[in-house]
Design an enzyme around this catalytic site. Structure first.
Site, PDB file in Angstrom:
ATOM      1  N   THR A  60       2.307   8.020   2.882  1.00 40.59           N
ATOM      2  CA  THR A  60       1.291   7.020   3.195  1.00 40.59           C
ATOM      3  C   THR A  60       1.831   6.013   4.208  1.00 40.59           C
ATOM      4  OG1 THR A  60       0.032   5.149   2.263  1.00 40.59           O
ATOM      5  CG2 THR A  60       2.068   5.735   1.168  1.00 40.59           C
ATOM      6  N   TYR A 108       2.773   0.740  -5.483  1.00 46.74           N
ATOM      7  CA  TYR A 108       2.355   1.992  -4.850  1.00 46.74           C
ATOM      8  C   TYR A 108       3.215   2.290  -3.623  1.00 46.74           C
ATOM      9  CZ  TYR A 108      -0.538   5.258  -2.170  1.00 46.74           C
ATOM     10  OH  TYR A 108      -0.986   6.326  -1.446  1.00 46.74           O
TER      11      TYR A 108
END
Length: 366
Positions: free
Chosen positions: A141, A184
């Site tokens: 990501t 995250y």
């Protein structure tokens, strides 16, 4: 119950033997990738918990469309034994399964770590011990780059932020320092680095895609993940959209077919891509602010979305645009689908999906 193993596999063979294993294969990107691979004649094993809402619809669609090309194992990447069994003898592994929301990671950082970091380590160990020649592609990501810039590094132009420094005109490349922000970002960043290091230390053929925002058919977007589809679904159903921050924040968005193209190119030419991380997004040509996207949705659908505002969320980047030159130079890949065309395709699919869902509900009531 897991679907039976395809009959073209020898009795007693491991579930993944000779197949491409896709963890999270019933999800949005996963189902589109699996459909592409099966259409090319590949046998695919989907490993998925089916925890996300409506992903069973994706799985059923794949089975109906591709029959025995698709096998399914309902397993969790946190289960090292199940991963070892599923991946043993695999032809290739695409690891997409993850906890995907920053907000959820803030609420439950331990589960976020166990799924994203430990789960990825389980997958890598399964490959190392049971399929050491298999290419491994990992969905990372842009959050591994952290918050990047504060608002004082931005200037407002029209309905969007742009960096004051023109050095960022082509976006951020892979030399951008890693600066994990939010649980995250930390868990995916740990996984990202483990995938690359298993290539360095153990010689696995690994590659990492640091992805920006994907959108397209088979995405059941929510406020926490899949925000492009969420905005469009909310507009079409008359639900309010909450903008966190001021709405001028910018992302480069990528239509799912273009993302699938990147993954299939990497599988076909892993020797030139192994050991590297690649930014994967729409790039400067496909940037949009939240406010601009809402205006475009209104233009395409004829429906003006209803919005309100709330505070910025932890780790939210005011601006992120991928520089994808490294991927293009290495593989010849480039984004083909414009934002307007991609949104129009997503709108068309959503109309079909809503119609099918309504018919199913009517049938249940009958």
């Amino acid at each position: 119950m897991a679907a039976p193993v395809s009959p073209n596999k020898a009795p007693g063979a491991a579930p993944g033997e000779g197949r491409i294993v896709v963890t999270g294969g019933a999800g949005f990107l996963g189902s589109n990738l699996v459909a592409n691979l099966a259409s090319q004649g590949e046998d695919v094993l989907i490993v998925d918990t089916l925890a996300r809402p409506r992903v069973e619809e994706n799985l059923n669609w794949l089975k109906e469309r591709h029959g025995n090309r698709i096998a399914f194992e309902r397993s969790d990447v946190r289960d090292a034994g199940k991963m070892a069994e599923a991946i043993r003898g695999a032809k290739a592994v695409v690891h997409l399964a993850a906890q995907v929301a920053v907000t959820t990671s803030v609420t439950d950082p331990v589960s976020d770590f166990e799924i994203n970091a430990r789960g990825t380590l389980n997958v890598l160990e399964a490959v190392r011990n049971g399929a050491p020649d298999a290419p491994v592609l990992f969905a990372s990501t842009n959050k591994v780059y952290g918050k990047l810039m504060d608002l004082d590094a931005m200037k407002q132009e029209g309905e969007r932020y742009v960096p004051r420094d023109p050095a960022f005109d082509k976006g951020l490349d892979e030399t951008t320092p890693l600066a994990f922000y939010s649980p995250y970002g930390c868990s995916k960043g740990v996984a990202d680095q483990y995938v690359l290091d298993y290539g360095r230390v153990y010689g696995l053929k690994t590659a990492v895609f640091r992805m920006s925002c994907l959108y397209g058919p088979r995405q059941f977007g929510t406020e926490d993940q899949g925000w492009v589809a969420h905005f469009l679904i909310a507009a079409l159903t008359g639900r309010k959209i909450t903008l966190y921050g001021d709405g001028y924040q910018v992302r480069d968005i990528l239509y799912v077919d273009d993302a699938v193209n990147a993954y299939t190119r990497a599988l076909a030419d892993i020797d030139s891509m192994a050991g590297q991380a690649f930014n994967l997004g729409g790039g400067p040509a496909n940037t949009v602010s939240l406010r601009e996207l809402l205006s475009l949705i209104a233009d395409i659908t004829g429906v003006k979305p209803v919005t309100d505002f709330d505070e910025w969320r932890p780790g939210d980047q005011p601006w992120y645009v991928s520089n994808t030159d490294h991927l293009s130079r290495t593989s010849g890949w480039r984004a083909e689908t414009s934002v307007r065309d991609g949104l129009s395709k997503l709108q068309s699919w959503l109309g079909t999906a809503f119609e099918a869902q309504g018919a199913a509900k009517r049938e249940l009531r009958a």
